[in-house]
Design an enzyme around this catalytic site. Structure first.
Site, mmCIF file in Angstrom:
data_model
loop_
_atom_site.group_PDB
_atom_site.id
_atom_site.type_symbol
_atom_site.label_atom_id
_atom_site.label_comp_id
_atom_site.label_asym_id
_atom_site.label_seq_id
_atom_site.Cartn_x
_atom_site.Cartn_y
_atom_site.Cartn_z
ATOM 1 N N LYS A 108 0.842 -1.206 0.000
ATOM 2 C CA LYS A 108 0.000 0.000 0.000
ATOM 3 C C LYS A 108 0.872 1.250 0.000
ATOM 4 C CE LYS A 108 -3.901 -2.398 2.081
ATOM 5 N NZ LYS A 108 -4.604 -2.787 3.308
ATOM 6 N N GLN A 152 -4.610 -1.553 9.546
ATOM 7 C CA GLN A 152 -4.497 -2.866 8.918
ATOM 8 C C GLN A 152 -5.158 -3.929 9.814
ATOM 9 O OE1 GLN A 152 -3.257 -3.512 5.798
ATOM 10 N NE2 GLN A 152 -3.977 -5.600 6.109
ATOM 11 N N ASP A 175 -11.145 3.373 4.128
ATOM 12 C CA ASP A 175 -11.620 1.998 3.957
ATOM 13 C C ASP A 175 -13.145 1.944 3.801
ATOM 14 O OD1 ASP A 175 -9.678 0.085 3.647
ATOM 15 O OD2 ASP A 175 -9.290 -0.155 5.791
#
Lengths: 349, 349
Positions: A108, A152, A175
């Site tokens: 990422k 994460q 997200d």
């Protein structure tokens, strides 16, 4: 029949629409694979499929589409820098030393750099307390150079994931997992600030492949919070008629076989077989499962939630695994991050 | 086939389950109407239905079920008073002088009193500013004797409805319209504090009629924020397989005819006709539409979104209009209010 119009067609089938053409298509010999704008990996996938049977479906090349999106984002970031003198920033919070999580985070951050997004990171030890994680999130919430915060998952078991995710400012929830964003996604007349990356990537693949959604029937196989559920809400926002298939669904095959669009996200290797796929459907395969394969170098191969070889015989277009949805998830994370930054800059932050 | 098990059956059909019984049922002469535990109004509705054709369906008596719920709530309120020395309170905010809104607000306050909930009310003139309405909401948010806040809709056009609804504390959002509550409703592993009253009432009618939801197929006709969308999410939470039918749905009749459970909330008089209803389905009709009827005293009669006479021939159980979903909406508002108060009292507020 879902039309995939993005790329020129090399089909041997009659091009005229209507029932006659469809009937002719059903009777005509199978067209050669139409692997358009595909990278070597996809060509290999197509060849593998052909060892079982000739395929009729066009491959939806997620890797190539994700590459296009990253180029677009890079240009947008340049424009933002020129206009505001500021750069979008993404903060990634990693707790613990899971190897897979470390790899995801590294990928990422690397993807961020490629498009010009500044990446920030906080790595906490496995033993970090919930309060410590919340403190990190609060600091990034308050930091004006950060426009997206990503924690994460999974977090260590002693930390309440829900509480940590809810602590992320919804303006930085790249997200899209915050219930406020999900609520807005479900409601007509509202727009979420962010849409979860994987289902957003699925829709982007369909749209960039020219698949019409409005007025079509769609089946979403799986109802997870991160893929199936938001994918269903997204399809419904596009005026598709959506049925969510799950473990308690009777006769899932029959329902799925009526759909013009299938998004498979059930996490079961090759569950969606050929007779689940309507002739001419568009098939998006979110799954990525390792199955034993003594003939493979590593002793296993990766397959999706769709039986690719069977489905490719009937579908109009289909994503390969790997190289379909996978590359889109990170591309959509970058998209969300740039969108968040654009909103923040426009608001003078 | 959806089973309606709440009341004893007076059916003439074979009682044994299985395909043979179902086949026999399909061939057997129509059973006499099974109007069980029904009030005079429903009996009249059944008689009206019978002037068209004999009906096979059991009536789901919303008025009787709502009455049961109000009795349960009255008892709960007594327990709360005894345990905490406090009484649940509902605040109703009315802006303007719409006659229909005034009637709704009066009915809600009256229903509160009947079960022992204290009702508070603020009536503002049509000319009230958005800031004035927001101030009223903020005051009720801060008032510990108020456990539910209801802003009667529609608001005058110069006021941003969304902004006002979002200002209601989610702990007091008894209408369940806050996107945080909708988001939690959509997400697995989360529970909304409140569920919107009308769809909650639909599910309550199904459950109290013994209709099994898990593993069944359901069609929701209509996708409004206040009924269709949350009804679909509720059915999915109960492990039904749900398809939402809307104005852009192709072949809505065929999709609906596959459903074991139908919730009709499209706002179109008698849109769901007989051939939309699967033999043995459970039918919940949310609609209430006035249609011209010269033979009626008032020149019109009220019908639902379902063609009752036709559907009753095929359904296993069905709600009448009026007397079905209608009485449940207020009952669920009271339920939400008592739930909110119970949570507040238990938390020491």
């Amino acid at each position: 029949m879902a039309a995939c119009l993005a790329a020129p067609r090399a089909s041997l089938l009659p091009q005229a629409p209507g029932k006659q053409a469809q009937a002719a298509a059903a009777l005509a010999p199978r067209a050669r694979p139409r692997v358009l704008a595909a990278r070597p990996q996809q060509r290999a996938a197509a060849r593998r499929a052909m060892t079982v049977t000739a395929m009729a479906a066009k491959l939806i090349d997620g890797k190539a589409i994700a590459e296009d999106i990253r180029k677009e984002l890079k240009a947008e970031v340049e424009v933002l820098k020129a206009k505001y003198g500021k750069t979008p920033g993404l903060a990634v919070v990693l707790v613990g030393e899971r190897k897979d999580s470390q790899t995801y985070v590294r990928n990422k951050k690397k993807a961020c750099e490629e498009v010009g997004i500044v990446s920030y990171g906080t790595d906490l030890p496995e033993t970090a307390s919930e309060e410590e994680v919340l403190k990190v999130v609060a600091d990034y919430n308050a930091d004006p150079s950060v426009h997206g915060i990503l924690v994460q998952l999974p977090l260590p078991k002693h930390i309440d994931e829900q509480r940590v995710l809810d602590a992320i400012s919804i303006e930085k929830d790249v997200d899209g997992f915050h219930p406020l964003n999900i609520g807005a996604l479900a409601m007509r007349g509202r727009d979420p600030l962010f849409v979860p990356c994987t289902p957003k990537g699925c829709l982007e693949l369909l749209k960039r492949s020219g698949v019409q959604l409005s007025g079509k029937r769609a089946a979403v196989v799986g109802r997870s919070n991160i893929v199936g559920m938001p994918a269903a809400l997204l399809l419904q926002r596009e005026d598709a008629t959506v049925t969510v298939i799950h473990s308690r669904t009777p006769d899932a095959q029959r329902i799925c076989a009526e759909a013009d669009i299938i998004i498979a996200a059930c996490g079961k290797a090759e569950m969606v077989e050929g007779d689940w796929v309507k002739e001419g459907a568009a098939v998006i395969d979110v799954g990525i499962n390792a199955v034993d394969d003594p003939s493979a170098k590593r002793g296993y191969r990766l397959v999706g939630d769709v039986n690719f070889a069977q489905a490719a015989e009937r579908a109009e277009c289909i994503t390969p695994v790997p190289g379909g949805v996978g590359p889109m998830t990170i591309a959509m994370l970058l998209r969300n991050c740039v969108d968040g930054a654009t909103r923040a800059f426009a608001a003078g932050h």
